[in-house]
Design a protein around this motif. Structure first.
Motif, mmCIF file in Angstrom:
data_model
loop_
_atom_site.group_PDB
_atom_site.id
_atom_site.type_symbol
_atom_site.label_atom_id
_atom_site.label_comp_id
_atom_site.label_asym_id
_atom_site.label_seq_id
_atom_site.Cartn_x
_atom_site.Cartn_y
_atom_site.Cartn_z
ATOM 1 N N THR A 80 0.866 -1.185 0.000
ATOM 2 C CA THR A 80 0.000 0.000 0.000
ATOM 3 C C THR A 80 0.898 1.229 0.000
ATOM 4 O OG1 THR A 80 -1.750 -1.154 1.201
ATOM 5 C CG2 THR A 80 -1.849 1.237 1.185
ATOM 6 N N GLU A 82 1.158 5.060 0.439
ATOM 7 C CA GLU A 82 0.401 6.202 0.966
ATOM 8 C C GLU A 82 0.974 7.477 0.367
ATOM 9 O OE1 GLU A 82 -0.405 8.014 5.292
ATOM 10 O OE2 GLU A 82 -0.729 5.854 5.159
ATOM 11 N N LYS A 95 -7.246 9.071 3.464
ATOM 12 C CA LYS A 95 -5.892 9.179 2.905
ATOM 13 C C LYS A 95 -5.946 8.812 1.425
ATOM 14 C CE LYS A 95 -3.071 8.213 6.965
ATOM 15 N NZ LYS A 95 -3.828 7.596 8.027
ATOM 16 N N SER A 97 -4.273 6.700 -0.888
ATOM 17 C CA SER A 97 -3.325 5.581 -0.899
ATOM 18 C C SER A 97 -3.589 4.699 -2.111
ATOM 19 C CB SER A 97 -3.489 4.734 0.365
ATOM 20 O OG SER A 97 -3.372 5.532 1.506
ATOM 21 N N ARG A 99 -3.548 0.900 -3.299
ATOM 22 C CA ARG A 99 -3.565 -0.451 -2.736
ATOM 23 C C ARG A 99 -3.221 -1.468 -3.832
ATOM 24 N NH1 ARG A 99 -7.088 -2.396 1.477
ATOM 25 N NH2 ARG A 99 -7.442 -4.634 1.402
ATOM 26 N N ASP A 153 -7.888 2.605 -2.146
ATOM 27 C CA ASP A 153 -7.750 1.982 -0.829
ATOM 28 C C ASP A 153 -8.954 2.289 0.061
ATOM 29 O OD1 ASP A 153 -6.263 0.448 1.043
ATOM 30 O OD2 ASP A 153 -5.736 2.290 2.098
#
Length: 667
Positions: A80, A82, A95, A97, A99, A153
């Motif tokens: 992941t 970020e 957030k 992110s 994934r 994500d």
């Protein structure tokens, strides 16, 4: 590396967009750079740069996706990435992110693989179009939005990608915006998707209310606890998770053109053919299937919704296949075929065989993109003719296009050892192995759809490539094979259509069950007791044989009707005229929606405009005040006659009134 996969197409799209603007400004200052038909004389260096940057960036993203697949899926190292905090409001934190798990990486291979081939193909296909940079910018923007969707994500980020592909598809379908039909199709796609997206947005709100978060990890960890909670609605108690999943599924129905919200998909054929391949093969329409698979940890606790998913998917597979049998536009046949195949993917997810659904999504991406781009090559050869009734007898003139179309047809009909054979059979066996009423319904609907798929696919081949030429002599004289820039992508996709199923079958559940679970590494979730995929290997022999028999039957019917007894289709159409017209007119869904939604909306709109806005608001407001002032002014001005005795008379009256008033006050 991971961030580059997603953002390379965006950067390329922005550069191509700047080139488009530069070209537009140049054409305004030098209008003579175009000929009278809007075509360039040759291709400018800036246009070539736009093509190279967009195509190159997506090809690099495709190569990086393969590396990511090896690292994440095969070596079992989910990542992941970020990037930054997107929204922070009180307790609400989102957030940004990326994934990367097995499900994401499978989708990355499909999306970047097909998209890169479409980009390369478009260089040849759009060579005569004056707006090449704009087209390439839209394609790359679409690819970015789709990559954003599959790497999301959390649900907000997923929604961003979801709406992004909606916007890009609107721009691409309506690319030739001067054509009224293309503009109408783009608006239709946008509006029908808004209906689904409204349900999807409500579903996301419901998830936040239930879980207090939109992060996937938080939702998945607490799914079992929330499964028992209820909602009060209209004085009745409902399972909260059932309602939530159903709302999310409405979003999937819109994006993936399921029965009821499917009407936009065939009309979307108004866009250029590479758009049809990109939107309707591997990317946008599969977003709904991806979303259901991604949210499998919550769908698994919503039994009723899963049953609805199965019924809708199976009904769509059957319904769209019936319409595909009678279409005459080569692209519309393939469009309804897409609609039908998406039904297969959904009912696989509905019986908890998520990996079978994703397997079919993957193989379908290759052979459907191949069929669409092959159809584009045929249209290119036939001087932009799309009606199959005006084709025929061209297989010797376009041998490579014919060969790849045959491979695509063998794959979609499920001929053994081609890609579609492995995935379609796994889907049907899983539906049967669910041993539920809805699973059995899905199995039989799928078998009938398989028969019709075989029929309309071979009908397309026979009408397009065989028989006596039905086009005029001028068109036939121009029939030629497409340039290498268009045929190389076709060959690469053909390799995928042949080998993808055999190569990947063990990962998706076609082999050892434990090996399949290890490959997915928790990216898909199947609850206790949902073992359709596990039991699929132990179904009776006739179940395994049924899709093959259906495929063979469809082929034989097509041979009889379009090779041996060519007069038979017309005889049958006349004999069963009512049924023929019902199916030919697409079950009258468009007419029904027009009567229920469009006409009342126009009636209301016209009423509000004429009566509300025109008569009431404008009539009493600005128009009314202006009219009153004008009226008073006209009356006053009419008193200004220019005769002295009129003015003297007015003065006398004034003095008389003044004197009378003064005496009255003093008295």
């Amino acid at each position: 590396m991971y961030a580059l996969i997603v953002f390379l197409p965006l950067i390329a799209s922005l550069i191509a967009g700047i080139i488009t603007l530069a070209g537009a400004m140049k054409s305004v200052s030098h209008p003579s750079s175009h000929d009278g038909h809007g075509h360039h004389h040759g291709i400018s260096p800036l246009e070539r740069l736009a093509q190279l940057i967009t195509t190159g960036s997506v090809l690099v993203a495709a190569l990086l996706s393969i590396l990511a697949f090896v690292e994440v899926a095969l070596n079992g190292n989910p990542v992941t990435v970020e990037l930054f905090t997107w929204i922070s409001s009180g307790d609400f934190l989102v957030k940004w992110s990326l994934r990367f798990d097995t499900l994401t990486c499978v989708m990355l291979i499909v999306v970047t693989g097909v998209s890169s081939m479409v980009h390369v193909y478009s260089i040849g296909y759009m060579s005569h179009d004056p707006d090449k940079p704009r087209f390439m910018a839209y394609l790359s923007l679409f690819t970015f939005a789709m990559l954003m969707l599959v790497t999301a994500d959390n649900l907000i980020q997923l929604f961003f990608g979801w709406e992004g592909v909606g916007l890009a598809s609107y721009l691409l379908i309506g690319f030739w915006y001067s054509k009224p039909s293309a503009s109408a199709a783009a608006i239709k796609a946008f509006l029908v998707n808004r209906v689904g997206d409204f349900g999807f947005a409500l579903g996301i709100f419901a998830v936040y209310v239930l879980f207090g978060s939109v992060e996937f990890d938080v939702i998945f960890a607490n799914a079992e606890e929330v499964a028992g909670s209820t909602l009060m609605f209209l004085g009745m108690e409902f399972s909260a998770l059932e309602i939530t999943c159903f709302l999310l599924f409405i979003g999937a129905m819109g994006k993936s053109a399921q029965l009821g919200l499917h009407t936009w998909l065939p009309d979307a054929m108004e866009g250029p053919t590479p758009v049809s391949a990109l939107i309707h093969a591997a990317t946008m329409v599969t977003a709904g299937v991806f979303m259901v698979a991604r949210l499998s940890p919550i769908f698994e606790y919503a039994e009723t919704t899963l049953a609805i998913v199965t019924i809708v998917g199976a009904s769509t597979a059957f319904f769209a296949a019936t319409i595909g049998c009678l279409q005459n536009d080569i692209k519309r046949v393939i469009a309804y075929s897409t609609c039908s195949q998406l039904g297969y993917m959904f009912f696989a997810c509905g019986v908890s065989a998520y990996s079978a659904g994703v397997f079919h999504l993957m193989t379908h991406g290759f052979f459907k993109a191949l069929l669409f781009l092959g159809a584009g090559s045929v249209i290119h050869a036939m001087s932009d003719e799309q009606d199959m009734r005006k084709m025929g007898g061209i297989y010797k003139m376009v041998p490579l296009t014919f060969a790849v179309m045959m491979i695509g047809t063998l794959a979609i009909t499920g001929v053994p050892f081609f890609a579609g054979f492995y995935s379609k059979d796994l889907v049907l066996e899983s539906a049967f192995a669910a041993h539920t009423p809805v699973g059995t319904y899905a199995f039989w609907a799928g078998i009938l759809a398989a028969l019709m798929t075989s029929f309309y696919s071979w009908r397309l081949i026979f009408m397009t490539f065989f028989g006596a030429p039905r086009a005029d002599e001028r068109t036939m004289a121009h029939v030629h094979e497409s340039p290498a820039v268009m045929t190389v992508p076709l060959v690469i996709l053909a390799i995928g259509a042949i080998f993808a199923g055999w190569f990947a079958k063990d990962w998706f559940g076609g082999g050892d069950y434990e090996e399949m679970l290890a490959f997915w590494n928790g990216a898909l979730f199947m609850a206790e007791g949902h073992q359709a995929l596990e039991h699929a290997h132990h179904v009776p022999g006739w179940v395994k044989l049924a899709p093959f028999v259906a495929m063979l039957t469809g082929f034989i019917i097509a041979v009889v009707m379009y090779k041996l007894v060519p007069s038979l289709p017309r005889t049958l159409a006349n004999s069963f005229n009512g049924l023929y017209r019902f199916v030919f007119n697409k079950w009258y869904f468009d007419e029904l929606y027009h009567a229920i939604f469009v006409k009342p909306a126009f009636y209301l709109g016209r009423g509000f405009w004429k009566s509300g806005d025109g008569a009431l608001i404008d009539g009493v407001g600005p128009d009314g005040v202006a009219a009153a002032c004008r009226n008073i002014a006209r009356r006053v001005s009419s008193m200004q006659t220019g005769f002295v005795y009129h003015y003297a008379f007015a003065m006398l009256i004034g003095i008389a009134v003044l004197v009378t008033f003064t005496i009255y006050k003093m008295g």
